[in-house]
Design a protein around this motif. Structure first.
Motif, PDB file in Angstrom:
ATOM      1  N   GLN A 106       0.845  -1.190   0.000  1.00  0.00           N
ATOM      2  CA  GLN A 106       0.000   0.000   0.000  1.00  0.00           C
ATOM      3  C   GLN A 106       0.879   1.237   0.000  1.00  0.00           C
ATOM      4  O   GLN A 106       1.891   1.294   0.705  1.00  0.00           O
ATOM      5  CB  GLN A 106      -0.905  -0.007   1.235  1.00  0.00           C
ATOM      6  N   THR A 107       0.528   2.242  -0.807  1.00  0.00           N
ATOM      7  CA  THR A 107       1.296   3.477  -0.828  1.00  0.00           C
ATOM      8  C   THR A 107       1.117   4.229   0.491  1.00  0.00           C
ATOM      9  O   THR A 107       0.136   4.049   1.203  1.00  0.00           O
ATOM     10  CB  THR A 107       0.859   4.381  -1.992  1.00  0.00           C
ATOM     11  N   ASN A 108       2.091   5.095   0.799  1.00  0.00           N
ATOM     12  CA  ASN A 108       2.059   5.818   2.077  1.00  0.00           C
ATOM     13  C   ASN A 108       0.846   6.731   2.212  1.00  0.00           C
ATOM     14  O   ASN A 108       0.383   7.005   3.311  1.00  0.00           O
ATOM     15  CB  ASN A 108       3.342   6.636   2.245  1.00  0.00           C
ATOM     16  N   ASP A 109       0.326   7.200   1.078  1.00  0.00           N
ATOM     17  CA  ASP A 109      -0.843   8.076   1.134  1.00  0.00           C
ATOM     18  C   ASP A 109      -2.156   7.288   1.140  1.00  0.00           C
ATOM     19  O   ASP A 109      -3.242   7.880   1.099  1.00  0.00           O
ATOM     20  CB  ASP A 109      -0.837   9.066  -0.032  1.00  0.00           C
ATOM     21  N   SER A 110      -2.049   5.951   1.188  1.00  0.00           N
ATOM     22  CA  SER A 110      -3.230   5.061   1.273  1.00  0.00           C
ATOM     23  C   SER A 110      -4.152   5.199   0.069  1.00  0.00           C
ATOM     24  O   SER A 110      -5.343   4.885   0.163  1.00  0.00           O
ATOM     25  CB  SER A 110      -4.021   5.324   2.564  1.00  0.00           C
ATOM     26  N   THR A 147       7.153  -4.541  -2.857  1.00  0.00           N
ATOM     27  CA  THR A 147       7.528  -3.513  -1.897  1.00  0.00           C
ATOM     28  C   THR A 147       7.731  -2.209  -2.645  1.00  0.00           C
ATOM     29  O   THR A 147       8.024  -2.204  -3.853  1.00  0.00           O
ATOM     30  CB  THR A 147       8.811  -3.903  -1.138  1.00  0.00           C
ATOM     31  N   LEU A 148       7.539  -1.087  -1.967  1.00  0.00           N
ATOM     32  CA  LEU A 148       7.702   0.225  -2.574  1.00  0.00           C
ATOM     33  C   LEU A 148       9.095   0.746  -2.273  1.00  0.00           C
ATOM     34  O   LEU A 148       9.561   0.695  -1.133  1.00  0.00           O
ATOM     35  CB  LEU A 148       6.645   1.195  -2.044  1.00  0.00           C
ATOM     36  N   SER A 149       9.766   1.260  -3.306  1.00  0.00           N
ATOM     37  CA  SER A 149      11.123   1.767  -3.153  1.00  0.00           C
ATOM     38  C   SER A 149      11.315   2.954  -4.071  1.00  0.00           C
ATOM     39  O   SER A 149      11.168   2.828  -5.296  1.00  0.00           O
ATOM     40  CB  SER A 149      12.146   0.673  -3.476  1.00  0.00           C
ATOM     41  N   ASN A 167       5.493   2.965 -11.111  1.00  0.00           N
ATOM     42  CA  ASN A 167       4.308   2.702 -10.297  1.00  0.00           C
ATOM     43  C   ASN A 167       2.968   3.058 -10.931  1.00  0.00           C
ATOM     44  O   ASN A 167       1.940   2.830 -10.334  1.00  0.00           O
ATOM     45  CB  ASN A 167       4.433   3.391  -8.941  1.00  0.00           C
ATOM     46  N   SER A 169       1.457   5.951 -11.435  1.00  0.00           N
ATOM     47  CA  SER A 169       0.732   6.968 -10.670  1.00  0.00           C
ATOM     48  C   SER A 169      -0.185   7.787 -11.563  1.00  0.00           C
ATOM     49  O   SER A 169       0.010   7.880 -12.783  1.00  0.00           O
ATOM     50  CB  SER A 169       1.727   7.895  -9.961  1.00  0.00           C
ATOM     51  N   SER A 192      13.319  -2.609   1.213  1.00  0.00           N
ATOM     52  CA  SER A 192      13.786  -1.296   0.783  1.00  0.00           C
ATOM     53  C   SER A 192      14.533  -0.643   1.940  1.00  0.00           C
ATOM     54  O   SER A 192      13.942  -0.339   2.978  1.00  0.00           O
ATOM     55  CB  SER A 192      12.610  -0.421   0.334  1.00  0.00           C
ATOM     56  N   GLN A 194      16.777   2.227   4.054  1.00  0.00           N
ATOM     57  CA  GLN A 194      16.659   3.679   4.194  1.00  0.00           C
ATOM     58  C   GLN A 194      17.558   4.414   3.206  1.00  0.00           C
ATOM     59  O   GLN A 194      17.257   5.532   2.813  1.00  0.00           O
ATOM     60  CB  GLN A 194      16.987   4.084   5.633  1.00  0.00           C
TER      61      GLN A 194
END
Length: 260
Positions: A106-110, A147-149, A167, A169, A192, A194
């Motif tokens: 899931q993306t960070n902005d949901s 995973t998102l990176s 992605n 978008s 992913s 840091q």
């Protein structure tokens, strides 16, 4: 140990979710438990389809939290439960998304979900409209959990290749950025870091650090046992990852620019 409870509905094979109680998938039933006592609440629902991956929390535009379960049945699809109205599941993408045996990203902005199925297809879902934005045939083999990176999606395949996907978008199509041969099957979710790099583990015991920009292998370590668990980042400078292997050991590995 604070409490232990036996759930009569079947084995618990996925991670519980905390939302106004603990939502536990036991066999084919979803049970809500009191997190302080383990006492079972009255909320007991039977999933309309089988599920082998852990559910995730989905936040709607009005801040309502939903539970999303990916179906592992041949019809596929995503089962959505509103915990405030737990009378039934709503099924989306019926026969559009194949059986899912891995977790959902899931993306960070949901706003979007990325789902990989056993047919090697990666799907992008708009959560605000519950529309399937796009799908990409990444491999002919089943895929790992994505995973998102660095704003892109990284996903492994059972054929041993790691893929970085644009992605898609704003409703655009997903596209291939790079792929890398990781020497053997990838069952687990890539990590992913840091720093932006990627760590991926394989069933032959390979642990690799790759550049997220090019897919070039920066570091390679070989363990004696198969690796079926996803790595976690323990330290950032130098990068140290922890993971379990089928040699009955937990390993801490410094992922510097070396090959061992």
């Amino acid at each position: 140990e604070l409490w232990k409870v036996e759930i009569d509905h079947g084995p618990v094979t996925t991670r519980p979710v905390s939302l106004d109680g603990l939502w536990v998938l036991a066999g084919t039933h979803v049970v809500r438990l009191d997190p302080l006592t383990g006492q079972e609440h009255q909320t007991i629902l039977e999933l309309p389809r089988a599920c082998t991956s852990s559910p995730i929390l989905v936040q709607q535009n009005d801040s309502t939290m939903l539970l999303a379960y990916a179906s592992s049945d041949w019809e596929g699809g995503i089962m959505i439960l509103n915990p405030s109205k737990p009378e039934k599941f709503d099924i989306y993408f019926d026969c559009e998304i194949g059986p899912v045996h891995k977790g959902i990203a899931q993306t960070n902005d949901s706003k979007r979900l990325f789902i990989s199925d056993i047919y090697g297809v990666l799907h992008c879902v708009d959560l605000s409209t519950m529309q399937l934005l796009c799908s990409l045939q990444v491999s002919v083999c089943p895929l790992s959990q994505p995973t998102l990176s660095a704003g892109n999606i990284v996903v492994g395949s059972y054929d041993g290749r790691l893929h970085c996907i644009e992605n898609g978008s704003e409703g655009g199509q997903m596209g291939r950025l790079w792929e890398c041969d990781c020497l053997s099957s990838i069952f687990t979710k890539p990590l992913s870091l840091q720093s932006g790099d990627i760590v991926v583990c394989t069933t032959a015991g390979h642990v690799l650090r790759l550049s997220s920009n090019s897919g070039e292998i920066q570091s390679h370590h070989k363990l004696a046992g198969e690796i079926w668990s996803s790595p976690v980042e323990i330290e950032t400078d130098p990068v140290v990852v922890g993971l379990g292997a089928r040699d009955s050991k937990f390993h801490l590995i410094t992922m510097d620019n070396t090959c061992k």
